[in-house]
Write a protein that holds these residues in place. Structure first.
Motif, PDB file in Angstrom:
ATOM      1  N   LEU A 131       6.249   2.156   6.503  1.00 55.71           N
ATOM      2  CA  LEU A 131       5.097   1.613   6.779  1.00 55.71           C
ATOM      3  C   LEU A 131       3.742   2.533   5.742  1.00 55.71           C
ATOM      4  O   LEU A 131       2.789   1.718   6.182  1.00 55.71           O
ATOM      5  CB  LEU A 131       5.635   2.595   7.851  1.00 55.71           C
ATOM      6  CG  LEU A 131       6.575   2.163   9.170  1.00 55.71           C
ATOM      7  CD1 LEU A 131       6.402   2.913  10.141  1.00 55.71           C
ATOM      8  CD2 LEU A 131       5.796   0.734   9.270  1.00 55.71           C
ATOM      9  N   HIS A 142       1.172  -0.163   4.750  1.00 55.56           N
ATOM     10  CA  HIS A 142      -0.434  -0.184   5.276  1.00 55.56           C
ATOM     11  C   HIS A 142      -1.077  -0.175   4.475  1.00 55.56           C
ATOM     12  O   HIS A 142      -2.119   0.099   5.201  1.00 55.56           O
ATOM     13  CB  HIS A 142      -0.500   1.668   5.975  1.00 55.56           C
ATOM     14  CG  HIS A 142      -1.221   1.377   6.855  1.00 55.56           C
ATOM     15  ND1 HIS A 142      -2.525   2.160   6.351  1.00 55.56           N
ATOM     16  CD2 HIS A 142      -1.813   1.941   8.186  1.00 55.56           C
ATOM     17  CE1 HIS A 142      -3.561   2.406   7.409  1.00 55.56           C
ATOM     18  NE2 HIS A 142      -2.891   2.039   8.340  1.00 55.56           N
ATOM     19  N   GLU A 196      -4.056  -2.589   6.242  1.00 59.01           N
ATOM     20  CA  GLU A 196      -4.330  -1.200   6.007  1.00 59.01           C
ATOM     21  C   GLU A 196      -4.510  -1.477   7.969  1.00 59.01           C
ATOM     22  O   GLU A 196      -3.533  -1.128   8.712  1.00 59.01           O
ATOM     23  CB  GLU A 196      -5.729  -2.008   6.168  1.00 59.01           C
ATOM     24  CG  GLU A 196      -6.062  -2.386   4.719  1.00 59.01           C
ATOM     25  CD  GLU A 196      -7.194  -2.885   4.078  1.00 59.01           C
ATOM     26  OE1 GLU A 196      -8.047  -3.441   4.727  1.00 59.01           O
ATOM     27  OE2 GLU A 196      -7.333  -1.837   2.556  1.00 59.01           O
ATOM     28  N   GLU A 197      -6.042  -2.070   8.908  1.00 57.56           N
ATOM     29  CA  GLU A 197      -5.790  -2.183   9.964  1.00 57.56           C
ATOM     30  C   GLU A 197      -5.076  -2.793  11.003  1.00 57.56           C
ATOM     31  O   GLU A 197      -4.757  -2.601  12.492  1.00 57.56           O
ATOM     32  CB  GLU A 197      -7.324  -1.494   9.993  1.00 57.56           C
ATOM     33  CG  GLU A 197      -8.079  -3.080  10.262  1.00 57.56           C
ATOM     34  CD  GLU A 197      -8.565  -3.349   9.003  1.00 57.56           C
ATOM     35  OE1 GLU A 197      -8.722  -4.070   8.846  1.00 57.56           O
ATOM     36  OE2 GLU A 197      -8.383  -2.598   8.622  1.00 57.56           O
ATOM     37  N   LEU A 240      -2.619  -2.777  11.110  1.00 58.82           N
ATOM     38  CA  LEU A 240      -0.600  -1.897  11.024  1.00 58.82           C
ATOM     39  C   LEU A 240      -0.838  -1.133  11.391  1.00 58.82           C
ATOM     40  O   LEU A 240      -1.348  -0.363  10.624  1.00 58.82           O
ATOM     41  CB  LEU A 240       0.259  -2.036   9.951  1.00 58.82           C
ATOM     42  CG  LEU A 240       1.195  -1.400  10.080  1.00 58.82           C
ATOM     43  CD1 LEU A 240       2.328  -1.555  10.550  1.00 58.82           C
ATOM     44  CD2 LEU A 240       2.201  -1.473   8.955  1.00 58.82           C
ATOM     45  N   ASN A 241      -0.570  -0.955  12.927  1.00 62.08           N
ATOM     46  CA  ASN A 241      -0.395   0.474  13.981  1.00 62.08           C
ATOM     47  C   ASN A 241       1.096   0.821  13.699  1.00 62.08           C
ATOM     48  O   ASN A 241       1.840   0.080  14.439  1.00 62.08           O
ATOM     49  CB  ASN A 241      -1.322   0.011  15.401  1.00 62.08           C
ATOM     50  CG  ASN A 241      -2.821  -0.348  15.064  1.00 62.08           C
ATOM     51  OD1 ASN A 241      -3.625   0.415  14.095  1.00 62.08           O
ATOM     52  ND2 ASN A 241      -2.994  -1.190  15.395  1.00 62.08           N
TER      53      ASN A 241
END
Length: 407
Positions: free
Chosen positions: A286, A290, A294-295, A297-298
Motif C-alpha cells: 500500500l 500510495h 497519493e491522496e 488512495l485512503n
C-alpha cells in the motif's frame, strides 16, 4: 540373483501347509478308523510331504509363466483362456509329477495301498475257493455266485486277473485326483490374480494421488509466486521519479519493494504465514501504491489484535488488496477507500477487503486475483474455507475470506 519375495514364499508355504494339515487331520483324526484298517502312516506322511513340495513347485512354475508373459495385462478373453490352459497344465504337472516322485521312493503310499488291496483280493479269492480255479481263462465260469464274487473283488479292490492269470490293477483314483488338483490350482490362481489386481489398483490409485498432489503443489506455487508485473513496473517508475525529488523516500520504497519480492519468493516454500507477517507485506504494498495514487488512495484497517497470530495462505491478502486497487480505486477519478478488516466469527477467521467501486456484471469476478484466491482455498482447506465477492451498499465492493481458526 533377484531379490527374494519373502511375502510370496511365506504365503506359498502357509497355504500349502494348511492344505496338507487339513488332509492329515481328516485322514488321521476324522476318518481314523477307516485309515487304521490298512495302516501305512509313514508312507502316508511321506506322500503328504511330496504333495506339499509338488504343490509349491508347480504353482511357482505357473507364477513364473504369468510374470514372464505379463498375463495381468491381458484382456479378459485372453486372460480367461490363459486361466483355463494354465490351471489344466499345472494340475497335470502337479498330479503326474507327484506320482512320479512318489513312485521312485520305497515309501509310496499308493504302492502301499495297491499292495494292501492285492492281498485283500487274494484273500477274497481264496475264501471263495477260486484260487484253485482258472476262472480267468478263455472259458469263463458260468456259476452266478462265482461271477458275483469275481465282480465284487474287482469292484472293492481294483484288482483282477487277466486271461493269463496275472493280477492287474485298475487305478480309478487318478482322474479324480486330477479333477481335485484342477480345482485346487484354480483356487490358487484366482487368489493370485485377485491379489495382484487389487494390489495393482491400489498402486495405480497411489500414483494417481501422488500425481494429483504434485499438480496441486505446482498450482499452489504458481498462484503464490504470482505478482502483477504492472505493479512492479509502476513501482519502479515511481521510485525513479523520487530519486531526485526525495532520495530518502526512494530508498524506503526500494526496501518496501524488496520486502514484497522476498515474500513472494518465500511463499513458494511456506504453506501458511502469520497474519501479522501478511499485513506487513500489505502495508509495504500500500505504501508503494500510495506513491502513485497519493491522496486518491485512503487506507483504513480494523484488525483484531488476537487474529495476528493466525495462519493464513501467504500473499493471499496482498492479492485481494491488489485486486481492489486495480479494479476499484484506479478506475475512479477521485479514488476511494481500501478497508481491511480481520476478526473472529465463531470458529472461523474472517478477512474482509472493502474498496470503493462497483462490480460490473459478474459478481464472482474472473481476474487472476479472484480465481487464485478461490483455487488456493479449495486446494488447502478442502471445502472448509470460503470466499465471496459482492457489491456492498451500492458504492463499495467487499471481498470476504472465511477460514478455520488455527490453534
Amino acid at each position: 540373483m533377484g531379490k527374494i519375495n519373502v511375502r510370496y514364499w511365506a504365503c506359498q508355504i502357509l497355504g500349502w501347509g494348511i492344505f496338507s494339515l487339513i488332509h492329515i487331520y481328516f485322514n488321521l483324526v476324522v476318518f481314523k478308523e477307516q485309515f487304521d484298517q490298512h495302516g501305512g502312516d509313514t508312507e502316508y506322511l511321506i506322500s503328504i510331504g511330496i504333495l506339499f513340495f509338488c504343490g509349491i513347485i508347480s504353482t511357482h512354475l505357473l507364477r513364473t509363466v504369468i510374470k514372464k508373459t505379463h498375463w495381468l495385462r491381458f484382456s479378459f478373453n485372453r486372460l480367461f483362456l490363459a486361466f483355463i490352459v494354465g490351471i489344466v497344465a499345472t494340475a497335470l504337472i502337479f498330479s503326474y509329477g507327484g506320482n512320479a516322485i512318489e513312485s521312485s521312493t520305497n515309501y509310496s503310499f499308493d504302492h502301499y495301498i495297491q499292495n494292501f488291496k492285492l492281498e485283500k483280493a487274494k484273500k477274497l479269492e481264496a475264501n471263495a475257493g477260486l484260487d484253485k480255479v482258472a476262472y480267468y481263462s478263455t472259458t469263463p465260469v458260468k456259476d452266478s455266485l462265482s461271477l458275483k464274487t469275481i465282480s465284487d473283488i474287482r469292484k472293492n479292490t481294483g484288482w483282477h486277473r487277466n486271461t493269463q492269470g496275472s493280477w492287474k490293477y485298475e487305478d480309478k483314483t487318478v482322474p479324480i485326483q486330477i479333477y481335485q488338483n484342477i480345482l485346487l490350482v484354480a483356487l490358487w490362481f484366482l487368489i493370485y490374480i485377485v491379489y495382484h489386481y487389487v494390489d495393482k489398483n491400489r498402486k495405480d490409485q497411489l500414483d494417481r494421488l501422488k500425481l494429483e498432489s504434485t499438480v496441486k503443489e505446482l498450482e499452489l506455487k504458481t498462484i503464490k509466486s504470482h505478482i502483477n508485473p504492472h505493479f512492479i513496473f509502476n513501482s519502479l517508475n515511481s521510485i525513479r521519479a523520487l530519486v531526485d525529488e526525495n532520495p530518502g523516500r526512494a530508498r524506503t520504497a526500494i526496501t518496501e519493494l524488496s520486502n514484497i519480492l522476498r515474500s513472494s519468493m518465500k511463499a513458494e516454500k511456506a504453506e501458511t504465514v502469520s497474519l501479522q507477517r501478511e499485513l506487513d507485506i500489505v502495508k509495504d504494498y500500500l505504501a508503494l501504491e500510495h506513491m502513485r495514487f497519493e491522496e486518491r488512495l485512503n487506507v483504513e484497517m480494523d484488525i483484531d489484535q488476537d487474529t495476528l497470530g493466525q495462519q493464513v495462505p501467504p500473499m493471499m491478502l496482498q492479492t485481494l488488496v491488489e485486486n481492489s486497487i486495480k479494479h476499484g480505486i484506479s478506475k475512479l477519478v477521485d479514488g476511494g477507500i481500501v478497508r481491511i478488516v480481520a476478526d473472529f466469527k465463531g470458529d472461523n477467521l474472517e478477512l474482509l477487503v472493502q474498496n470503493t467501486g462497483q462490480l460490473n456484471g459478474n459478481l464472482n469476478g474472473d481476474g487472476f486475483g479472484i480465481k487464485s484466491t478461490q483455487d488456493r482455498l479449495n486446494l488447502m482447506y478442502q471445502g472448509k474455507a470460503h470466499f465471496e465477492i459482492k457489491n456492498l451498499n451500492g458504492n463499495m465492493v467487499e471481498s470476504k475470506v472465511t477460514m478455520p481458526v488455527t490453534i
